[in-house]
Design a protein around this motif. Structure first.
Motif, short mmCIF file in Angstrom:
data_model
loop_
_atom_site.label_atom_id
_atom_site.label_comp_id
_atom_site.label_asym_id
_atom_site.label_seq_id
_atom_site.Cartn_x
_atom_site.Cartn_y
_atom_site.Cartn_z
N UNK A 111 -2.38 -8.00 -17.18
CA UNK A 111 -3.67 -8.09 -17.46
C UNK A 111 -4.11 -6.78 -17.80
N UNK A 131 -0.30 -0.04 -6.64
CA UNK A 131 -0.11 -0.50 -8.29
C UNK A 131 -0.84 -1.62 -8.25
N UNK A 132 -2.03 -1.68 -7.44
CA UNK A 132 -2.85 -3.01 -7.75
C UNK A 132 -4.03 -2.55 -8.56
N UNK A 133 -4.81 -3.39 -9.11
CA UNK A 133 -6.17 -2.87 -9.99
C UNK A 133 -7.34 -4.06 -9.53
N UNK A 134 -8.58 -3.25 -9.43
CA UNK A 134 -9.69 -4.25 -9.21
C UNK A 134 -10.09 -4.67 -10.46
N UNK A 135 -10.20 -6.27 -10.55
CA UNK A 135 -10.67 -6.58 -11.92
C UNK A 135 -11.53 -7.81 -11.84
N UNK A 153 1.69 -0.17 -2.31
CA UNK A 153 2.21 0.15 -3.61
C UNK A 153 1.18 0.99 -4.66
N UNK A 168 -1.89 -4.27 1.59
CA UNK A 168 -1.25 -4.76 0.40
C UNK A 168 -0.22 -4.38 -0.18
N UNK A 182 -1.58 -4.45 -15.32
CA UNK A 182 -1.40 -4.70 -14.00
C UNK A 182 -1.05 -6.32 -14.05
N UNK A 183 0.09 -6.99 -13.85
CA UNK A 183 0.46 -8.43 -13.84
C UNK A 183 -0.07 -8.74 -15.13
N UNK A 234 -7.63 -0.26 1.33
CA UNK A 234 -7.09 -1.66 1.56
C UNK A 234 -5.44 -1.66 1.22
N UNK A 237 -10.74 0.25 -2.72
CA UNK A 237 -9.55 0.05 -3.10
C UNK A 237 -8.42 0.90 -2.58
#
Lengths: 209, 209
Positions: free
Chosen positions: B142, B201-205, B199, B196, B139-140, B192, B189
């Motif tokens: 990362x 398509x986010x990640x908790x990092x 999508x 956001x 993701x991004x 929310x 996650x």
């Protein structure tokens, strides 16, 4: 500009005060050890300070002490906190074992504090960010995510506005009972520091949005 | 090379199988709808497939269904899962209200599944990552963080090795009871996503380390 009172003069108080002052807000630091509050205010520049029993000038009051102390001071200042937005930043970790939270299984620090000050509008926030990253204002060039939970929408909006004004991203985690999950995040973030080099300079972030 | 059986043929099965195959592991996909398992295996290339009742070839078995179905299939395959590493990926969210978890306040999906298959080594994992990000593998730009909780150190190490071999970062979240907190992270996650942009398509990092 918002008037903010921070109760506590430790590392989290320093971090939150640093960001609030950088955003141009009025900051008052109160602490049981009045000299420590004065020293922090002097170090930061532009903040006022006083004893923990001093008149509260902030519209938003941040309880920046460990859980037990936050709960105690909330009770002591209950009448003065009535009607105010009160931010609980604590992670109620059992620091003797680091293996559990001390709050009831169906509750959270923020909910327990709300019970102690029912006439205040409690907001959970800042518990997933470390003090040093608040002072730095970023991690790895990225904005800090500050997740908030509250039952009072206006109170949550006020804290979100403070967070955003200070260059961080506010995440709305939902009602105050979501503090249970947020405190779980804070606990995990602390618990994994050993394997990440014990720098306590990391941040939990939602990337990709 | 590790032999992995994935039970389920939905999005999470696709995501985990994609990463495992890219890392050169043997993947078997089993599903109640055998045709769906075959279709996924065909789409992925290089995986085998079968009915949910077929012989399990994997040393690591990933239960890649929603919580209720994971619990049911664990019970149904209890004898076949004895001695194996079993990964529970579920977030036991009440999807009718999206306002609570359906597991007891002092437990978690992974702990309930462990109770159903006491002779297996249950590992909580992959519940904080979304299916699409597993397919993308980042993701991004990362690495994905995959947090793991388990009581059996060898089992946790085996899943961590799988995670790392597949280009992700394994985070050791502690004993299996930390699944309670990890499932709280997964719940948050998901909760929310609306704010956001939905999508998924986010990640908790954990950034900065």
């Amino acid at each position: 500009m918002t008037a903010i009172t921070i109760i506590g003069a430790g590392n989290m108080a320093r971090g939150i005060a640093t960001r609030a002052l950088a955003a141009g807000h009025d900051v008052q630091v109160l602490a049981r050890d009045e000299a420590k509050a004065a020293a922090l205010a002097g170090e930061l520049g532009g903040a006022t300070s006083g004893a923990q029993t001093a008149p509260i000038t902030g519209e938003i009051v941040v309880l920046a002490l460990p859980y037990d102390a936050n709960l105690a001071v909330a009770g002591e200042r209950r009448d003065d906190l009535a009607g105010k937005v009160v931010v609980d930043i604590s992670n109620p970790v059992d620091f003797a074992t680091f293996d559990r939270l001390v709050t009831p299984d169906d509750s959270s620090a923020a909910q327990e504090i709300q019970k102690a000050i029912p006439a205040s509008k409690v907001v959970k926030g800042f518990n997933i960010v470390f003090a040093g990253t608040l002072v730095a204002g970023q991690v790895a060039g990225e904005k800090l995510d500050v997740a908030l939970a509250a039952d009072d929408a206006e109170a949550k909006d006020a804290v979100a506005a403070l967070v955003e004004s200070a260059g961080m991203r506010a995440i709305d985690a939902g009602p105050l009972k979501r503090a249970h999950q947020l405190e779980g995040v804070g606990f995990l973030h602390m618990a994994v520091q050993g394997q990440l080099g014990n720098t306590w300079s990391t941040a939990v972030k939602i990337i990709g949005a």
